[in-house]
Scaffold this motif. Structure first.
Motif, PDB file in Angstrom:
ATOM      1  N   ASN A   3     -57.100  55.662 -50.754  1.00  0.00           N
ATOM      2  CA  ASN A   3     -56.081  55.295 -51.749  1.00  0.00           C
ATOM      3  C   ASN A   3     -54.672  55.401 -51.163  1.00  0.00           C
ATOM      4  O   ASN A   3     -53.784  54.598 -51.471  1.00  0.00           O
TER       5      ASN A   3
ATOM      6  N   SER B 195     -51.934  52.412 -50.664  1.00  0.00           N
ATOM      7  CA  SER B 195     -50.589  52.496 -51.259  1.00  0.00           C
ATOM      8  C   SER B 195     -49.510  51.995 -50.312  1.00  0.00           C
ATOM      9  O   SER B 195     -48.471  51.489 -50.754  1.00  0.00           O
TER      10      SER B 195
ATOM     11  N   TYR C  90     -49.570  48.249 -51.153  1.00  0.00           N
ATOM     12  CA  TYR C  90     -49.439  47.722 -52.511  1.00  0.00           C
ATOM     13  C   TYR C  90     -48.564  48.547 -53.452  1.00  0.00           C
ATOM     14  O   TYR C  90     -48.255  48.082 -54.546  1.00  0.00           O
ATOM     15  N   SER C  91     -48.121  49.703 -53.038  1.00  0.00           N
ATOM     16  CA  SER C  91     -47.288  50.523 -53.921  1.00  0.00           C
ATOM     17  C   SER C  91     -45.867  49.947 -54.006  1.00  0.00           C
ATOM     18  O   SER C  91     -45.277  49.523 -52.991  1.00  0.00           O
ATOM     19  N   SER C  92     -45.318  49.968 -55.208  1.00  0.00           N
ATOM     20  CA  SER C  92     -43.945  49.462 -55.415  1.00  0.00           C
ATOM     21  C   SER C  92     -42.900  50.390 -54.798  1.00  0.00           C
ATOM     22  O   SER C  92     -41.720  50.018 -54.686  1.00  0.00           O
ATOM     23  N   ASP C  93     -43.328  51.567 -54.361  1.00  0.00           N
ATOM     24  CA  ASP C  93     -42.384  52.527 -53.754  1.00  0.00           C
ATOM     25  C   ASP C  93     -41.764  51.976 -52.470  1.00  0.00           C
ATOM     26  O   ASP C  93     -40.692  52.431 -52.045  1.00  0.00           O
TER      27      ASP C  93
END
Length: 500
Positions: free
Chosen positions: A401, A405, A408-411
């Motif tokens: 995970n 991230s 694909y994480s918006s962070d």
């Protein structure tokens, strides 16, 4: 109606001047008319067994003459569900008294001939007499408290019951005191510490602990129990089977058989159960049922008594050994029962020897040979650390995970491409490399056969996922479409796995 481990009903009937010989001849005729099979007869009394039927798997009927009084008793031979006789014994007493009255009237014309016919039928068997019937000490149980009271032919069993109960009480007191002390000290990991302490305190069998050298658990597990109901029913069954056979096999031989079958049950249990801790005396108790069945398969018991016992013993054995229900250690039951039967055959063989030295020799040889045969299995058992394996899997999924991230994480949406590449190279790639090593190690981890199939699926799935993320990184870095075809192939393999 009668209750108890050995439900029974009794009645006292005056002889009314008949005399002992005449009255016993009348009872003998009454037994024949009722089709109750006489197993033992002498000048003081008789023992007979009721027929096997859907309503009953036989009761023992005893008539003893003392001081011009006929003492009549009907007692359940086998184990009764819910410790209840369903009115069978009371019905037997009523039938017998009615039939005695009938016979007393009708055989008057040839009373002497009937007395002689009764005396001609006197039958004695080494395992049966009026002072010690096939029921053994079982017929001395009047209430649950009597299972703790030692008596003739019942000396080791009450000690074993008392030890089990004492161990159960002390373990609870010590464990709760330990947990209370931890809470008082404000320890943060109370659950973890109490679990570790419980494993030591209860001395249960757990595969890896035993294979790592804690062989004493094979013995101590036979004296620990998981709940009040667990120990209650185990002790009821121990009292039942022990009261019947302790006097038959001898107290010290009974103790030896109990301990040996208990250890064999523990070894069998860890051979088939790969995790969690097992406790309980049921393996040893089923071992004694195996011993009893071995004796019933010989001529040690009179044929009529043997048939009566066999039905109940087989029923209990089938119900106990049948693989149903959660949390029941069927492997231990099976191992105890089979080893008990084998021990029982040796025990009966020893019983047939007149010389005490030969009896001891046969018993000791059987103990050593069977225990060596079963315990040698321990040295060929593979170790399965399923707890560590599952922890590694859980950690790997967390890492997966984390890897996802980074894409694909918006962070990370505000990062430039160069910054994102640096992030992937410094943060994500090391995680992938670490998990590739862990995955390789897990593939070499010994697992039970039922776990292997799932493990292979997981290894393939996880390995494909790591490859996809590495290819995504390369595509992102180079802007080259060459990696797309391989990623699609790996993705298709994952979908195919999920559909299987």
């Amino acid at each position: 109606m009668a209750w108890g481990i050995s439900p029974k009903k009794t009645a006292q009937v005056p002889l009314h001047g008949f005399g002992t010989d005449k009255y016993l001849a009348i009872v003998f005729n009454a037994f024949e008319n009722l089709n109750w099979k006489v197993s033992y007869a002498d000048d003081k009394g008789l023992i007979a067994y009721t027929p096997i039927s859907w309503e009953s798997y036989s009761e023992q009927i005893t008539v003893v003459i003392e001081n011009e009084i006929a003492h009549i008793k009907s007692e359940c031979v086998g184990y009764q569900a819910f410790l209840y006789d369903y009115g069978k014994n009371e019905k037997n007493i009523e039938l017998l008294i009615t039939e005695i009255e009938y016979c007393a009237f009708h055989i008057q014309t040839d009373i002497e001939g009937n007395i002689q016919r009764f005396k001609d039928s006197f039958y004695q068997h080494p395992g049966i007499n009026l002072s010690y019937t096939p029921l053994g000490a079982k017929d001395k149980f009047t209430h649950l408290g009597t299972i703790f009271i030692p008596r003739k032919n019942y000396q080791v069993v009450p000690v074993l019951i008392a030890v089990n109960c004492l161990v159960f009480i002390l373990q609870r007191i010590i464990f709760f005191a330990y947990v209370f002390a931890l809470n008082q000290k404000g320890v943060s990991d109370v659950k973890e510490k109490s679990t570790a302490f419980g494993k030591l305190l209860y001395g249960g069998i757990e595969r890896n602990l035993v294979l790592n050298g804690e062989y004493w658990r094979l013995f101590t597990a036979c004296f620990s129990h998981g709940s009040v109901s667990h120990i209650f029913f185990n002790m009821i069954f121990l009292a039942y089977i022990g009261s019947i056979i302790e006097g038959r096999v001898g107290k010290w031989n009974f103790l030896g058989l109990y301990l040996m079958t208990g250890i064999c049950a523990s070894i069998t249990s860890i051979g088939f159960r790969y995790e969690e801790m097992g406790v309980g005396a049921s393996g040893a108790i089923m071992g004694m049922f195996g011993v009893f069945l071995a004796y019933l398969s010989t001529n040690f018991f009179d044929a009529k008594a043997r048939t009566a016992f066999l039905i109940s013993t087989v029923l209990i054995s089938i119900i106990t050994l049948w693989p149903s229900g959660e949390g029941i250690d069927h492997a231990a039951h099976f191992g105890g029962f089979i080893s008990g039967y084998i021990f029982g055959i040796f025990s009966y063989w020893a019983y047939t020897k007149a010389e005490r030295s030969k009896r001891y020799f046969i018993r000791m040889v059987s103990y050593v040979l069977i225990l060596l045969a079963v315990s040698s299995w321990v040295f060929f058992m593979p170790k399965y650390d399923l707890e560590a394996y599952r922890k590694s899997k859980d950690k790997m999924m967390v890492d997966l995970n984390l890897i996802s991230s980074y894409f694909y994480s918006s962070d990370y949406d505000t990062l430039t491409k160069v910054e994102r590449i640096v992030l992937l190279e410094t943060k994500m790639i090391p995680v992938i490399r670490k998990n590739e090593i862990v995955l390789k190690e897990l593939k070499n981890t010994p697992l039970p056969s039922e776990e292997e199939k799932n493990a292979k699926h997981f290894f393939k799935y996880y390995g494909n996922k790591l490859k996809i993320y590495e290819l995504l990184y390369k595509e992102f870095k180079t802007d080259h479409p060459a990696y797309r075809k391989k990623m699609q192939q790996l993705t298709d393999e994952i979908y195919e796995q999920e559909e299987e």
